[in-house]
Design a protein around this motif. Structure first.
Motif, short mmCIF file in Angstrom:
data_model
loop_
_atom_site.label_atom_id
_atom_site.label_comp_id
_atom_site.label_asym_id
_atom_site.label_seq_id
_atom_site.Cartn_x
_atom_site.Cartn_y
_atom_site.Cartn_z
N MET A 167 106.62 -75.44 115.53
CA MET A 167 105.25 -75.73 115.96
C MET A 167 105.13 -75.64 117.48
O MET A 167 104.17 -75.09 118.01
CB MET A 167 104.83 -77.12 115.48
N MET A 168 106.10 -76.20 118.20
CA MET A 168 106.02 -76.23 119.66
C MET A 168 106.27 -74.86 120.27
O MET A 168 105.50 -74.39 121.12
CB MET A 168 107.05 -77.23 120.22
N GLN A 169 107.34 -74.18 119.81
CA GLN A 169 107.75 -72.95 120.46
C GLN A 169 107.30 -71.69 119.73
O GLN A 169 107.31 -70.61 120.34
CB GLN A 169 109.29 -72.93 120.60
N GLY A 170 106.88 -71.83 118.49
CA GLY A 170 106.46 -70.65 117.75
C GLY A 170 104.95 -70.56 117.56
O GLY A 170 104.39 -69.46 117.63
N VAL A 171 104.28 -71.72 117.37
CA VAL A 171 102.84 -71.72 117.16
C VAL A 171 102.11 -71.93 118.48
O VAL A 171 101.22 -71.17 118.85
CB VAL A 171 102.43 -72.79 116.13
N LEU A 172 102.49 -73.00 119.20
CA LEU A 172 101.86 -73.29 120.49
C LEU A 172 102.46 -72.50 121.64
O LEU A 172 101.98 -72.59 122.78
CB LEU A 172 101.96 -74.79 120.78
N LEU A 173 103.55 -71.75 121.35
CA LEU A 173 104.18 -70.84 122.32
C LEU A 173 104.61 -71.57 123.59
O LEU A 173 104.35 -71.13 124.71
CB LEU A 173 103.21 -69.68 122.67
N ASP A 174 105.27 -72.71 123.39
CA ASP A 174 105.84 -73.47 124.51
C ASP A 174 107.28 -73.01 124.74
O ASP A 174 108.24 -73.62 124.26
CB ASP A 174 105.79 -74.97 124.19
N GLY A 175 107.45 -71.91 125.46
CA GLY A 175 108.77 -71.37 125.74
C GLY A 175 109.38 -70.64 124.56
O GLY A 175 110.52 -70.96 124.17
N PRO A 176 108.70 -69.67 123.97
CA PRO A 176 109.29 -68.95 122.83
C PRO A 176 110.47 -68.07 123.22
O PRO A 176 111.37 -67.84 122.41
CB PRO A 176 108.13 -68.12 122.30
N LYS A 177 110.51 -67.61 124.48
CA LYS A 177 111.60 -66.72 124.90
C LYS A 177 112.93 -67.47 124.91
O LYS A 177 113.98 -66.92 124.55
CB LYS A 177 111.30 -66.17 126.29
N GLU A 178 112.89 -68.75 125.30
CA GLU A 178 114.12 -69.54 125.33
C GLU A 178 114.72 -69.67 123.94
O GLU A 178 115.93 -69.46 123.75
CB GLU A 178 113.80 -70.93 125.90
#
Length: 304
Positions: free
Chosen positions: A75-86
């Motif tokens: 949810m945080m990194q995949g949906v809200l895109l909070d640092g997906p590259k990390e």
């Protein structure tokens, strides 16, 4: 605090755009709820997939320890895109097939479902805005015409006769207000007889203000012909057709009686009755023509 809340209510009245947004949000609650359910289902499926694949690995022990923890990270990194590259780099270090799974999840959840949610909200708000704009315009026109009717209404019963109808059409303010909602004021003069007639073709002496405005607003050029309009037209044409049949039978009966008489026995009275029958037929045909024009003016969706 209560007085401040009352001020906020006044603000909504002063700025109608805020009220449109609030009504749009309320109207879109159902669609938003189903979209969130779909999003949570996608997150749950990918969480199970990543938790099972990363089991007994260093990546799984650090990021995907359980299904709820995986759902939170997605949810945080995949949906809200909070640092997906990390997260994508960490997955690539573990195995080559982890990043494509994560990228597909981002494409499906963040890019597709969330953008679909934005599209649903935009469509609902635009629909609510169109309805509110139309309603406000109609209320404005009705208020302006009501003031004019109150000025010209002699008996004060807020009923409109043919004479008062002509006075309304002579008022520039009323004509301008009717033109703002798409009513052809010039063509409205031709529909005067139709407006003051019931379904059986009987002339009405007066119309109430509410019925008058409903009839006038039905004659807007932007209106689309409905099944109700077709049924009303069918009833009116049936009544006029029966009237024409009665007049035709009367003329044929009179003609048959006259044929049995000698030329010297036909008097002025017989000629007068024949002439009156033809006059009634002409008036009935004109009434039928007016009915067709009136129905065609409601959206021009009914052809001859």
């Amino acid at each position: 605090r209560l007085s401040r809340m009352a001020r906020m209510a006044r603000l909504l009245r002063v700025v109608p755009e805020l009220m449109i947004l609030i009504k749009g949000m309320l109207a879109a609650i159902r669609s938003v709820c189903f979209t969130i359910i779909l999003l949570m289902a996608i997150v749950y499926v990918f969480s199970i997939c990543l938790t099972q694949l990363a089991q007994d690995t260093e990546l799984g022990e650090k990021y995907f320890t359980s299904v709820p923890a995986t759902m939170y990270r997605l949810m945080m990194q995949g949906v809200l895109l909070d640092g997906p590259k990390e997260l994508s780099d960490k997955l690539a270090q573990e195995s080559w097939y982890f990043p494509p799974i994560f990228w597909f999840f981002v494409l499906l959840a963040a890019m597709t479902v969330l953008n679909m949610l934005v599209g649903v909200l935009c469509e609902v708000v635009s629909g609510v805005a169109a309805v509110e704009k139309e309603e406000n315009l109609l209320n404005f026109v009705k208020g302006r015409v009501r003031k004019i009717v109150e000025e010209i209404d002699e008996d004060g019963n807020m009923s409109i006769s043919k004479g008062e109808f002509c006075q309304i059409l002579e008022n520039r303010s009323a004509c301008r207000a009717l033109q703002d909602v798409g009513v052809d004021v010039i063509g409205l003069v031709d529909f005067a007889d139709t407006i003051f007639e019931d379904e059986k073709g009987q002339e009405k002496a007066e119309l109430s203000f509410v019925d008058f405005m409903d009839l006038v607003l039905q004659l807007r050029g932007s209106n689309v012909a409905t099944v109700k309009d077709i049924v009303q037209l069918r009833k009116m044409m049936g009544h006029i057709t029966s009237k024409l049949n009665d007049i035709t039978k009367h003329i044929h009966r009179k003609k048959k009686d006259d044929s049995q008489k000698s030329p010297g026995e036909i008097g002025d009275k017989d000629l007068l009755e024949s002439s009156s029958g033809l006059t009634l037929m002409t008036m009935t045909v004109e009434s039928l023509s007016g009915a067709l024009q009136s129905t065609g003016g409601r959206g021009r969706a009914i052809d001859d």
